[in-house]
Motif scaffolding. Structure first.
Motif, mmCIF file in Angstrom:
data_model
loop_
_atom_site.group_PDB
_atom_site.id
_atom_site.type_symbol
_atom_site.label_atom_id
_atom_site.label_comp_id
_atom_site.label_asym_id
_atom_site.label_seq_id
_atom_site.Cartn_x
_atom_site.Cartn_y
_atom_site.Cartn_z
ATOM 1 N N LEU A 86 2.554 33.116 61.276
ATOM 2 C CA LEU A 86 2.513 31.817 61.944
ATOM 3 C C LEU A 86 1.562 31.853 63.134
ATOM 4 O O LEU A 86 0.788 30.918 63.355
ATOM 5 C CB LEU A 86 3.926 31.414 62.386
ATOM 6 C CG LEU A 86 4.067 30.121 63.189
ATOM 7 C CD1 LEU A 86 3.475 28.941 62.441
ATOM 8 C CD2 LEU A 86 5.533 29.857 63.501
ATOM 9 N N GLU A 133 11.393 31.367 62.886
ATOM 10 C CA GLU A 133 10.273 30.414 62.825
ATOM 11 C C GLU A 133 9.239 30.864 61.804
ATOM 12 O O GLU A 133 8.692 30.050 61.049
ATOM 13 C CB GLU A 133 9.594 30.287 64.197
ATOM 14 C CG GLU A 133 10.420 29.577 65.239
ATOM 15 C CD GLU A 133 9.900 29.803 66.645
ATOM 16 O OE1 GLU A 133 10.560 29.314 67.577
ATOM 17 O OE2 GLU A 133 8.855 30.471 66.819
ATOM 18 N N ASN A 134 8.974 32.173 61.793
ATOM 19 C CA ASN A 134 7.987 32.703 60.857
ATOM 20 C C ASN A 134 8.462 32.551 59.410
ATOM 21 O O ASN A 134 7.678 32.178 58.535
ATOM 22 C CB ASN A 134 7.694 34.170 61.183
ATOM 23 C CG ASN A 134 6.438 34.652 60.495
ATOM 24 O OD1 ASN A 134 5.438 33.955 60.466
ATOM 25 N ND2 ASN A 134 6.501 35.835 59.928
ATOM 26 N N TRP A 152 10.534 30.260 58.323
ATOM 27 C CA TRP A 152 10.433 28.820 58.059
ATOM 28 C C TRP A 152 8.992 28.479 57.669
ATOM 29 O O TRP A 152 8.759 27.767 56.693
ATOM 30 C CB TRP A 152 10.864 28.039 59.297
ATOM 31 C CG TRP A 152 10.644 26.567 59.194
ATOM 32 C CD1 TRP A 152 11.486 25.659 58.629
ATOM 33 C CD2 TRP A 152 9.495 25.829 59.633
ATOM 34 N NE1 TRP A 152 10.931 24.401 58.694
ATOM 35 C CE2 TRP A 152 9.713 24.477 59.309
ATOM 36 C CE3 TRP A 152 8.311 26.190 60.278
ATOM 37 C CZ2 TRP A 152 8.780 23.486 59.594
ATOM 38 C CZ3 TRP A 152 7.390 25.202 60.569
ATOM 39 C CH2 TRP A 152 7.632 23.872 60.222
ATOM 40 N N TYR A 153 8.038 29.010 58.443
ATOM 41 C CA TYR A 153 6.612 28.763 58.167
ATOM 42 C C TYR A 153 6.236 29.280 56.771
ATOM 43 O O TYR A 153 5.586 28.581 55.996
ATOM 44 C CB TYR A 153 5.764 29.442 59.242
ATOM 45 C CG TYR A 153 4.324 29.623 58.860
ATOM 46 C CD1 TYR A 153 3.451 28.543 58.832
ATOM 47 C CD2 TYR A 153 3.840 30.878 58.509
ATOM 48 C CE1 TYR A 153 2.133 28.707 58.472
ATOM 49 C CE2 TYR A 153 2.525 31.051 58.150
ATOM 50 C CZ TYR A 153 1.669 29.966 58.127
ATOM 51 O OH TYR A 153 0.376 30.136 57.746
ATOM 52 N N TYR A 154 6.667 30.499 56.440
ATOM 53 C CA TYR A 154 6.342 31.054 55.127
ATOM 54 C C TYR A 154 6.973 30.235 54.002
ATOM 55 O O TYR A 154 6.357 30.025 52.962
ATOM 56 C CB TYR A 154 6.770 32.518 55.024
ATOM 57 C CG TYR A 154 5.750 33.470 55.591
ATOM 58 C CD1 TYR A 154 4.416 33.366 55.222
ATOM 59 C CD2 TYR A 154 6.098 34.456 56.484
ATOM 60 C CE1 TYR A 154 3.465 34.234 55.735
ATOM 61 C CE2 TYR A 154 5.162 35.326 57.013
ATOM 62 C CZ TYR A 154 3.845 35.209 56.634
ATOM 63 O OH TYR A 154 2.919 36.060 57.134
ATOM 64 N N ASN A 155 8.212 29.768 54.203
ATOM 65 C CA ASN A 155 8.861 28.946 53.173
ATOM 66 C C ASN A 155 8.136 27.623 52.989
ATOM 67 O O ASN A 155 7.963 27.160 51.865
ATOM 68 C CB ASN A 155 10.330 28.695 53.541
ATOM 69 C CG ASN A 155 11.174 29.924 53.320
ATOM 70 O OD1 ASN A 155 10.828 30.783 52.525
ATOM 71 N ND2 ASN A 155 12.276 30.014 54.033
ATOM 72 N N LYS A 156 7.718 26.998 54.079
ATOM 73 C CA LYS A 156 7.054 25.697 53.995
ATOM 74 C C LYS A 156 5.667 25.784 53.358
ATOM 75 O O LYS A 156 5.207 24.831 52.743
ATOM 76 C CB LYS A 156 6.917 25.061 55.400
ATOM 77 C CG LYS A 156 8.212 24.626 56.000
ATOM 78 C CD LYS A 156 8.804 23.450 55.261
ATOM 79 C CE LYS A 156 10.148 23.076 55.831
ATOM 80 N NZ LYS A 156 10.848 22.097 55.004
ATOM 81 N N THR A 157 5.003 26.925 53.537
ATOM 82 C CA THR A 157 3.632 27.051 53.044
ATOM 83 C C THR A 157 3.522 27.908 51.790
ATOM 84 O O THR A 157 2.415 28.233 51.367
ATOM 85 C CB THR A 157 2.724 27.656 54.137
ATOM 86 O OG1 THR A 157 3.240 28.928 54.505
ATOM 87 C CG2 THR A 157 2.628 26.741 55.345
ATOM 88 N N ARG A 194 0.057 28.615 49.858
ATOM 89 C CA ARG A 194 -0.510 29.968 49.890
ATOM 90 C C ARG A 194 -0.662 30.528 48.488
ATOM 91 O O ARG A 194 -1.652 31.195 48.193
ATOM 92 C CB ARG A 194 0.336 30.888 50.777
ATOM 93 C CG ARG A 194 0.115 30.606 52.262
ATOM 94 C CD ARG A 194 0.908 31.504 53.181
ATOM 95 N NE ARG A 194 2.333 31.304 53.030
ATOM 96 C CZ ARG A 194 3.157 32.163 52.454
ATOM 97 N NH1 ARG A 194 2.702 33.322 52.004
ATOM 98 N NH2 ARG A 194 4.429 31.893 52.332
#
Ligand SMILES: [Zn+2]
Length: 129
Positions: A18, A65-66, A68-73, A77
């Motif tokens: 992130l 947070e990281n 969450w970021y990986y799940n959302k993207t 990716r």
């Protein structure tokens, strides 16, 4: 100097995916901000968030947070990685999409006109490889 940074970062979160994205977008926004002023401040804000996360001692929250970021993207990716792999193998394979079910498939290049059978719906079509 190296010891100073090592001591400074003890117990702090450090860098992650992130933060890499935040710093890249922050720098891009600052460059765009040279022409469109509001983007400059957006870039500064992104870099402030990036450094806040990097020096944060609340590693559990930063880790969440990281994730969450990986799940959302994840989908994005995966898609970008597929393009990267395809591009690196573009001289070895031709990539097709089934006209019926849109299944993606690949065939070796340089075999002339070939009959391609979709592995999913068994539809057969002619393509140049
Ligand atoms: Zn198909």
């Amino acid at each position: 100097m190296r010891d100073f940074f090592r001591r400074l970062m003890i117990g702090r979160y450090g860098n992650d995916g992130l933060n890499r994205t935040l710093s890249i977008f922050g720098l891009v926004c600052m460059v765009v901000g040279l022409f469109l002023h509001p983007f400059y401040w957006l870039g500064i804000a992104l870099l402030v968030v990036c450094y806040f996360r990097m020096f944060s001692r609340n590693t559990a929250a930063r880790y969440r947070e990281n994730i969450w970021y990986y799940n959302k993207t994840a989908a994005l990716r995966t898609r970008l990685n597929q393009y990267k792999v395809r591009f690196s193998r573009r001289k070895i394979y031709r990539y097709f999409r089934c006209p019926i079910c849109k299944q993606e498939m690949r065939v070796p290049r340089g075999r002339g006109r070939i009959s391609v059978t979709c592995p999913k719906c068994k539809y057969e079509f002619i393509k140049k490889s």
